[in-house]
Design an enzyme around this catalytic site. Sequence first.
Site, PDB file in Angstrom:
ATOM      1  N   CYS A 101       0.822  -1.200   0.000  1.00  0.00           N
ATOM      2  CA  CYS A 101       0.000   0.000   0.000  1.00  0.00           C
ATOM      3  C   CYS A 101       0.864   1.262   0.000  1.00  0.00           C
ATOM      4  O   CYS A 101       0.630   2.195  -0.769  1.00  0.00           O
ATOM      5  CB  CYS A 101      -0.934   0.006   1.211  1.00  0.00           C
ATOM      6  SG  CYS A 101      -2.063   1.409   1.232  1.00  0.00           S
ATOM      7  N   TYR A 102       1.865   1.287   0.871  1.00  0.00           N
ATOM      8  CA  TYR A 102       2.781   2.434   0.917  1.00  0.00           C
ATOM      9  C   TYR A 102       3.499   2.585  -0.420  1.00  0.00           C
ATOM     10  O   TYR A 102       3.639   3.699  -0.938  1.00  0.00           O
ATOM     11  CB  TYR A 102       3.788   2.227   2.047  1.00  0.00           C
ATOM     12  CG  TYR A 102       4.743   3.369   2.256  1.00  0.00           C
ATOM     13  CD1 TYR A 102       4.333   4.541   2.886  1.00  0.00           C
ATOM     14  CD2 TYR A 102       6.072   3.275   1.839  1.00  0.00           C
ATOM     15  CE1 TYR A 102       5.213   5.585   3.091  1.00  0.00           C
ATOM     16  CE2 TYR A 102       6.966   4.317   2.046  1.00  0.00           C
ATOM     17  CZ  TYR A 102       6.532   5.467   2.668  1.00  0.00           C
ATOM     18  OH  TYR A 102       7.402   6.505   2.864  1.00  0.00           O
ATOM     19  N   SER A 103       3.919   1.467  -1.007  1.00  0.00           N
ATOM     20  CA  SER A 103       4.576   1.510  -2.310  1.00  0.00           C
ATOM     21  C   SER A 103       3.642   2.093  -3.360  1.00  0.00           C
ATOM     22  O   SER A 103       4.041   2.935  -4.181  1.00  0.00           O
ATOM     23  CB  SER A 103       5.009   0.103  -2.734  1.00  0.00           C
ATOM     24  OG  SER A 103       5.944  -0.444  -1.824  1.00  0.00           O
TER      25      SER A 103
ATOM     26  N   LYS B 175       3.127   5.929  -2.808  1.00  0.00           N
ATOM     27  CA  LYS B 175       4.278   6.742  -3.203  1.00  0.00           C
ATOM     28  C   LYS B 175       4.492   6.716  -4.715  1.00  0.00           C
ATOM     29  O   LYS B 175       4.932   7.709  -5.304  1.00  0.00           O
ATOM     30  CB  LYS B 175       5.527   6.274  -2.465  1.00  0.00           C
ATOM     31  CG  LYS B 175       5.498   6.552  -0.970  1.00  0.00           C
ATOM     32  CD  LYS B 175       5.328   8.043  -0.669  1.00  0.00           C
ATOM     33  CE  LYS B 175       5.502   8.340   0.810  1.00  0.00           C
ATOM     34  NZ  LYS B 175       5.379   9.796   1.105  1.00  0.00           N
TER      35      LYS B 175
END
Length: 247
Positions: A153-155, A158
Amino acid sequence: MNKNDHHGKIAVITGGSGGIGMAIALRLASEGAQIILWDFDATRLSAVITEHADWRSAVVDVTDNASVVAATKAAIAEFGRIDILVNSAGFSGSNHRMEDYPLDLWDKVIAINLTGVFLTCKAVVPEMARTGYGRVVNIASMAGKEGVPTVSCYSAAKAGVIAFTKAIAREYLEQNICINSVAPSAVETELLKQMAPATLEMAKSKIPMGRFGRPDEVAAMISFLSSDDCSFSTGAVFDLSGGRATY
């Protein structure tokens, strides 16, 4: 330390009460900028402003459009313009394989890291267009370029920041507004110190220089990208990876 000239510039920094955001605020302030911090943590924000009485601040939830719009209007009312916007607010969340990723955590990570950048740009960049000048720097991550297992999710968020930056940069080419992103690898912050030793060693092993980045190194690059001298770079992503990314 080389210095950029930010005298007379009004700089908004989100997530500025600690970590990379604080390093950016200190750097820009040392170079003459008037600092306005937007942060959700009222306690930490109050402590920072007590120490830096000449700075301004607002408790802002970057995921809430009304909160962002109100803070933007307040800054414009006091200073007449916003010259620099640095989107530093972020949240990584806990690690999970994709099939186990909680939906509520997905929504929160996307909201803070991607929707927050959209909302702040949506409120501030048109004000820059009105004055005919602006510099925006959105903090992405190496995770957004490479994809990191268990932080999908963070990937994704970003990566979205990088693509969003490229897209809107082309929309404001004619208003003297340069909009760029930076993609740090692991940087020595409080969050990094909370990680398990094995996780830290794995992260460090991916960096050819053999060390983590420092917040002041991120701030140095952002200082240039926020300056008048950054006049022909827009829609770009600048790596801070110690040689990890060469593409």
